[in-house]
Design a protein around this motif. Structure first.
Motif, PDB file in Angstrom:
ATOM      1  N   GLY A  75      17.847 -16.482  -2.949  1.00  0.00           N
ATOM      2  CA  GLY A  75      19.044 -15.751  -3.346  1.00  0.00           C
ATOM      3  C   GLY A  75      18.877 -15.002  -4.660  1.00  0.00           C
ATOM      4  N   LEU A  76      18.223 -15.628  -5.642  1.00  0.00           N
ATOM      5  CA  LEU A  76      18.027 -14.959  -6.930  1.00  0.00           C
ATOM      6  C   LEU A  76      17.073 -13.779  -6.807  1.00  0.00           C
ATOM      7  CD1 LEU A  76      17.832 -18.045  -9.322  1.00  0.00           C
ATOM      8  CD2 LEU A  76      19.716 -16.427  -9.092  1.00  0.00           C
ATOM      9  N   ILE A  77      16.018 -13.941  -6.004  1.00  0.00           N
ATOM     10  CA  ILE A  77      15.098 -12.812  -5.813  1.00  0.00           C
ATOM     11  C   ILE A  77      15.811 -11.644  -5.140  1.00  0.00           C
ATOM     12  CG2 ILE A  77      13.036 -12.076  -4.561  1.00  0.00           C
ATOM     13  CD1 ILE A  77      11.857 -14.822  -5.044  1.00  0.00           C
ATOM     14  N   ALA A  78      16.646 -11.952  -4.131  1.00  0.00           N
ATOM     15  CA  ALA A  78      17.401 -10.890  -3.464  1.00  0.00           C
ATOM     16  C   ALA A  78      18.387 -10.230  -4.414  1.00  0.00           C
ATOM     17  CB  ALA A  78      18.130 -11.463  -2.249  1.00  0.00           C
ATOM     18  N   ALA A  79      19.060 -11.047  -5.246  1.00  0.00           N
ATOM     19  CA  ALA A  79      20.024 -10.476  -6.194  1.00  0.00           C
ATOM     20  C   ALA A  79      19.342  -9.595  -7.233  1.00  0.00           C
ATOM     21  CB  ALA A  79      20.789 -11.602  -6.890  1.00  0.00           C
ATOM     22  N   LEU A  80      18.094  -9.898  -7.554  1.00  0.00           N
ATOM     23  CA  LEU A  80      17.376  -9.077  -8.528  1.00  0.00           C
ATOM     24  C   LEU A  80      16.861  -7.782  -7.915  1.00  0.00           C
ATOM     25  CD1 LEU A  80      16.066  -8.718 -11.336  1.00  0.00           C
ATOM     26  CD2 LEU A  80      14.114 -10.031 -10.483  1.00  0.00           C
ATOM     27  N   ILE A  81      16.386  -7.838  -6.681  1.00  0.00           N
ATOM     28  CA  ILE A  81      15.699  -6.691  -6.095  1.00  0.00           C
ATOM     29  C   ILE A  81      16.663  -5.691  -5.463  1.00  0.00           C
ATOM     30  CG2 ILE A  81      14.078  -6.014  -4.281  1.00  0.00           C
ATOM     31  CD1 ILE A  81      12.528  -8.536  -4.822  1.00  0.00           C
ATOM     32  N   ILE A  82      17.696  -6.190  -4.768  1.00  0.00           N
ATOM     33  CA  ILE A  82      18.559  -5.288  -3.984  1.00  0.00           C
ATOM     34  C   ILE A  82      19.211  -4.211  -4.853  1.00  0.00           C
ATOM     35  CG2 ILE A  82      20.684  -5.197  -2.625  1.00  0.00           C
ATOM     36  CD1 ILE A  82      19.866  -7.806  -1.332  1.00  0.00           C
ATOM     37  N   PRO A  83      19.844  -4.523  -6.016  1.00  0.00           N
ATOM     38  CA  PRO A  83      20.440  -3.424  -6.811  1.00  0.00           C
ATOM     39  C   PRO A  83      19.403  -2.415  -7.292  1.00  0.00           C
ATOM     40  CG  PRO A  83      21.311  -5.548  -7.504  1.00  0.00           C
ATOM     41  CD  PRO A  83      20.156  -5.842  -6.601  1.00  0.00           C
ATOM     42  N   ILE A  84      18.184  -2.879  -7.584  1.00  0.00           N
ATOM     43  CA  ILE A  84      17.155  -1.938  -8.043  1.00  0.00           C
ATOM     44  C   ILE A  84      16.716  -1.031  -6.899  1.00  0.00           C
ATOM     45  CG2 ILE A  84      14.834  -1.777  -9.014  1.00  0.00           C
ATOM     46  CD1 ILE A  84      15.328  -4.387 -10.446  1.00  0.00           C
TER      47      ILE A  84
END
Length: 513
Positions: A75-84
């Protein structure tokens, strides 16, 4: 007409049975150890689990007992990558707001969840730290790293001042006191010329974003990554406090303050310590806020922001870090990504809060436990319904029982009890009354053998109060360390009379089964 011999001897079609897990399981190889390394700031390990046999292909697999660390990582990796990857200014701005609010909620969760102090002064600490860090940067030219340190110190001092009354008052009175502090700060900054009453805020502080990147996509990405790092730091602090000694002490105090005092736990000091730690974290967030926005705004002290943060915690679930993060994400997405709907989005947030409060036990992350409990209840109702009809569950129906031998044993035991009920007659009961010990007739001997083979749980036994003169009936629990309990207060003066009383109780249980 030729017939293919291979088709004659083809294996019959088979249907796979057993659980079909949604997640892949690790296939074991040799004596490989997977439970050695612990997760930082917790007592759990990365691969804590147990070996199971897959009923479909009979392979030995490793089932994780706790998959939450891996959900956190994904979840944290997805939250970091998706907005970028989205890359729009709106998505990056909303993601930065999410990271800051999630960090604030994690520290607030330490106060109201771990410490059990219902404080509404969270944004007051953040705002005071942001304003003072921005003012020192503007007046004395301190750089942004010093602003972070100064914000932490201001938050610690501010938390000590607010936390002292928590040693004397709690509950609604302390909540009203902290709400008054928030309103006092808001009125002060609105009327103070020093803190920008004429300009709507205090701006011009140092920032970590290069001048060439400000208000551009690279600057927004850098700000989001920095805010995400702050959220990870606050998550680490939450885990360090809530999962270690302080959290365990306060968990005991939440159950029973009297028990905590009897054990010698100074829960008041522990609460004050947690309040100081969370205030220092909030002060760091305030210093970061001032460096990111190059100042501070009076909106930090508004009651609207406090209620919005409170909605995030209610939706996500109180006392759980994942609830604070996910609840923040839900509210921020509705608030920042759907601004074209105007005030309707706040009505939607209110309806979600109402639905979670009415139908969920502890926010969104309490729904799973609630569903599992509901499912087990329905399974028990269906199983009891089949039993009342005189049937036994088939192996393919009783999916909740992994050891199918238990089903066959229960079926055999039911048939045996049905047969023994036909053997219990007034003549058999009278025979036992006249002669509880010794040789008996075949029907009575069969009934007694069934009673003697029963397990130790809920079994009637005699307890000799006085040698050869007084007896009473007790029931064993079948668990080591738990004493048996009394059945009634009847005292028997004869051993044969007491043995027959035990026999009658067992016969009654047999007939009622």
């Amino acid at each position: 007409m030729a017939i293919d011999k291979q088709s004659q001897h083809s294996a019959p079609s088979r249907s796979l049975v057993g659980d079909r897990g949604w997640l892949p399981r690790i296939r074991l190889a040799g004596q490989r150890s997977l439970t050695r390394y612990r997760i930082p700031f917790t007592r759990r390990t990365w691969f804590q689990g147990h070996a199971v046999v897959n009923p479909r292909d009979l392979t030995r697999q490793y089932k994780l007992d706790d998959k939450r660390p891996w959900f956190w990582i994904g979840g944290l990796i997805a939250a970091l990558i998706i907005p970028i990857l989205v890359g729009t200014n709106l998505a990056l701005t909303a993601a930065t707001t999410f990271a800051l609010y999630a960090a604030i909620n994690l520290m607030w969760m330490l106060v109201i969840g771990t410490a059990g102090i219902f404080s509404l002064a969270t944004l007051a600490v953040v705002g005071a730290s942001a304003y003072l860090a921005a003012w020192f940067s503007i007046e004395f030219g301190i750089t942004w790293p010093v602003m972070l340190l100064l914000g932490t110190l201001v938050g610690l001092l501010f938390g000590a001042i607010i936390g002292l009354p928590a040693l004397r008052i709690d509950g609604l009175y302390f909540a009203l006191l902290t709400m008054g502090v928030v309103e006092l700060c808001r009125v002060y900054v609105l009327q103070s010329r020093t803190f920008g009453s004429a300009t709507g805020g205090l701006y011009g502080a140092d920032t970590f974003i290069p001048v060439a990147w400000q208000l551009k996509t690279p600057g927004l990405i850098l700000g989001y990554v920095a805010a995400f790092a702050v959220m990870l730091a606050m998550l680490g602090i939450y885990r360090l406090v809530n999962g270690q000694r302080l959290g365990l002490l306060l968990a005991t105090a939440r159950e029973s303050e009297a028990t905590a005092e009897a054990l010698g736990i100074n829960y008041q000091r522990a609460r004050f310590t947690v309040f100081l730690i969370s205030s220092a974290g909030l002060g760091f967030i305030g210093g970061f806020y001032a460096t990111y926005f190059k100042g501070a705004s009076p909106s930090l002290f508004s009651i609207d922001q406090v209620m919005l943060l409170f909605a995030m915690i209610v939706i996500g679930g109180l006392g759980r870090a994942e609830g604070a993060v996910v609840g923040t994400g839900v509210v921020v997405v509705l608030d920042k990504m759907f601004t074209e709907f105007g005030p309707i989005r706040f009505i939607v947030i209110g309806l979600i809060m109402l639905g979670v409060t009415l139908f969920a036990r502890n926010g969104l992350f309490g729904i799973r436990d609630q569903f599992v409990e509901f499912r087990n209840k329905k399974k028990s109702e269906r199983r009891s319904g089949r039993t009342e009809k005189g049937g036994e569950p088939l192996p393919e129906e009783a999916t909740e029982i992994r050891d199918k031998d238990q089903i066959y044993f229960r079926r055999f035991d039911k048939r045996l009890r049905d047969h023994l009920k036909t053997l219990v007659t007034p003549e058999v009961i009278e025979e036992h009354r006249l002669k509880p010990l010794g040789q008996h007739s075949d029907p009575l001997e069969r009934v007694l053998n069934y009673f003697r083979g029963a397990g130790g749980e809920n079994k009637y036994v005699l307890y000799e109060l006085k040698a050869n003169t007084e007896y009473k009936i007790i029931v064993t629990t079948g668990e080591k360390g738990i004493p048996p309990r009394d059945v009634d207060s009847t005292i028997y003066t004869s051993k044969n009379e007491a043995l027959h009383a035990v026999f009658l109780k067992r016969v009654q249980d047999l007939m009622d089964s």
